[in-house]
Design an enzyme around this catalytic site. Structure first.
Site, PDB file in Angstrom:
ATOM      1  N   GLU A  98       0.642  -1.206  -0.046  1.00  0.00           N
ATOM      2  CA  GLU A  98       0.212   0.033  -0.022  1.00  0.00           C
ATOM      3  C   GLU A  98       0.951   1.351   0.029  1.00  0.00           C
ATOM      4  OE1 GLU A  98      -2.768   1.145  -0.363  1.00  0.00           O
ATOM      5  OE2 GLU A  98      -4.354  -0.368   0.255  1.00  0.00           O
ATOM      6  N   ARG A 136      -8.348   1.164  12.765  1.00  0.00           N
ATOM      7  CA  ARG A 136      -6.979   1.343  12.402  1.00  0.00           C
ATOM      8  C   ARG A 136      -6.762   2.450  11.091  1.00  0.00           C
ATOM      9  NH1 ARG A 136      -5.564  -0.425   7.417  1.00  0.00           N
ATOM     10  NH2 ARG A 136      -6.014  -2.419   6.713  1.00  0.00           N
ATOM     11  N   ASN A 139      -5.635   3.888   7.510  1.00  0.00           N
ATOM     12  CA  ASN A 139      -5.579   3.330   6.384  1.00  0.00           C
ATOM     13  C   ASN A 139      -4.893   4.392   5.457  1.00  0.00           C
ATOM     14  OD1 ASN A 139      -6.026   1.107   4.857  1.00  0.00           O
ATOM     15  ND2 ASN A 139      -7.495   2.083   3.576  1.00  0.00           N
ATOM     16  N   ASN A 164      -9.845   5.371   1.573  1.00  0.00           N
ATOM     17  CA  ASN A 164      -8.866   5.158   0.851  1.00  0.00           C
ATOM     18  C   ASN A 164      -8.387   6.167  -0.391  1.00  0.00           C
ATOM     19  OD1 ASN A 164      -7.508   2.646   0.576  1.00  0.00           O
ATOM     20  ND2 ASN A 164      -9.265   1.479   0.325  1.00  0.00           N
ATOM     21  N   ASP A 184      -9.880   1.284  -4.639  1.00  0.00           N
ATOM     22  CA  ASP A 184      -8.948   1.169  -3.734  1.00  0.00           C
ATOM     23  C   ASP A 184      -7.922   2.709  -3.635  1.00  0.00           C
ATOM     24  OD1 ASP A 184      -6.965   0.682  -1.689  1.00  0.00           O
ATOM     25  OD2 ASP A 184      -7.423  -1.539  -1.807  1.00  0.00           O
TER      26      ASP A 184
END
Length: 324
Positions: free
Chosen positions: A38, A130, A132, A181, A235
């Site tokens: 990521e 959490r 991202n 995202n 995403d």
């Protein structure tokens, strides 16, 4: 006098000259595996691509000149959700660890890195959340979001999108978020683009670059299909200098190049693995599209490989470092 057949052949030939063709090439980066890759970020000064292995608590750096990838484990951390170089300090990085944004010291080579301090924490009451995706806007402000990582984030929309800048407090930009995202900005159009994966769409906002305030959300690209089972999950995301968006799709094996003004898909970039997580332009000329992927849920090789895509005839912007 030419026959009708000859005239038709000439006509078809002339028409094909006007049809744009696209020939791109997809190649893996060496030693670039990440179970959940990521957060790709291109650093111009170091001619390096930084990214994370999110669920391993690791940072990675691909050195363009050396064609070599370095990896480090953040000591004592389970998650590394994003990595952003800190402006003015070539060994400090802002990293998302759990619900904290921390400063990590790393020389870009050593196999172990350490947290030197915590900038702040969010959602301390949401233990199953959490951080991202995150990026710095063109002015160096930090935009970052959260998600639930235990249970169903589509049902329990406890995530939020935030803004933070040096000397200021954390500001909530958007609540009721499933999976915060993709992020991108267009200074020419005064726009901010954002993806909540659980909405299956890309939204645009009017954006004030002086204040960092986003307003007037509008859906500009929808990835919903006829059946929920065929929904493609948007995403990570980036933007080129012409204002076109590049949307990575988890479970879609594809990056969509989208004109945000018309909602038209201009190009489908196909990858040899299914879970495409994020994208960023880089390279000496900023014309290489770097792509992170994942190998979640027993995806076969080459899942988790990080790729470069060349031949797109497009350029992007370098990553913006975080200003502290």
């Amino acid at each position: 006098m030419q026959s009708k057949l000859a005239q038709l052949v000439i006509f078809i030939y002339l028409v094909t000259l006007c049809i744009p063709t696209m020939s791109y090439k997809v190649e893996p980066l060496p030693d670039s595996y990440a179970g959940l890759g990521e957060g790709p970020h291109w650093d111009v000064a170091r001619q390096s691509l930084y990214f994370v292995d999110l669920e391993a608590g690791c940072l990675l750096r691909y050195d363009y000149k050396q064609n070599k990838t370095y990896r480090t484990q953040i000591e004592g951390e389970t998650f590394a959700t994003f990595v952003l170089p800190v402006e003015g300090n070539d060994q400090e990085f802002a990293v998302g660890c759990g619900r904290r944004v921390v400063i990590v010291n790393w020389d870009g080579v050593s196999p172990v890195a350490k947290v030197v301090r915590t900038l702040f924490e969010v959602q301390s009451d949401f233990k199953e959340n959490r951080l991202n995706d995150a990026k710095a806007d063109p002015k160096g402000r930090l935009f970052f979001g959260t998600m639930r990582y235990v249970g169903d984030e589509f049902t329990h929309r406890h995530g939020e999108l935030y803004r933070w800048e040096a000397g200021g407090n954390v500001t909530v930009v958007k609540s009721d978020v499933g999976i915060s995202n993709g992020l991108a900005w267009d200074e020419k159009a005064n726009k901010f683009y954002y993806i909540d994966t659980t909405d299956y769409e890309v939204k645009s906002y009017d954006y004030d670059f002086n204040t960092g305030v986003a307003s007037n959300p509008k859906v500009i690209y929808n990835l919903r299909k006829d059946s929920p089972k065929t929904h493609i999950l948007p995403d990570g995301m980036t933007i080129d200098t012409e204002g076109n968006l590049y949307v990575a799709t988890f479970n879609g094996s594809t990056i969509y190049k989208v004109n945000p003004n018309t909602g038209e898909c201009l190009l489908e970039i196909k990858l040899p693995t299914k879970q495409i997580t994020s994208v960023a332009f880089g390279g000496p000329n900023l014309d290489i599209l770097y792509v992170t992927t994942a190998s979640k849920f027993d995806q076969p090789a080459p899942a988790g490989t990080t790729y470069k895509v060349t031949g797109l005839n497009a350029k992007g912007y370098p990553g913006v470092n975080l200003k502290l």
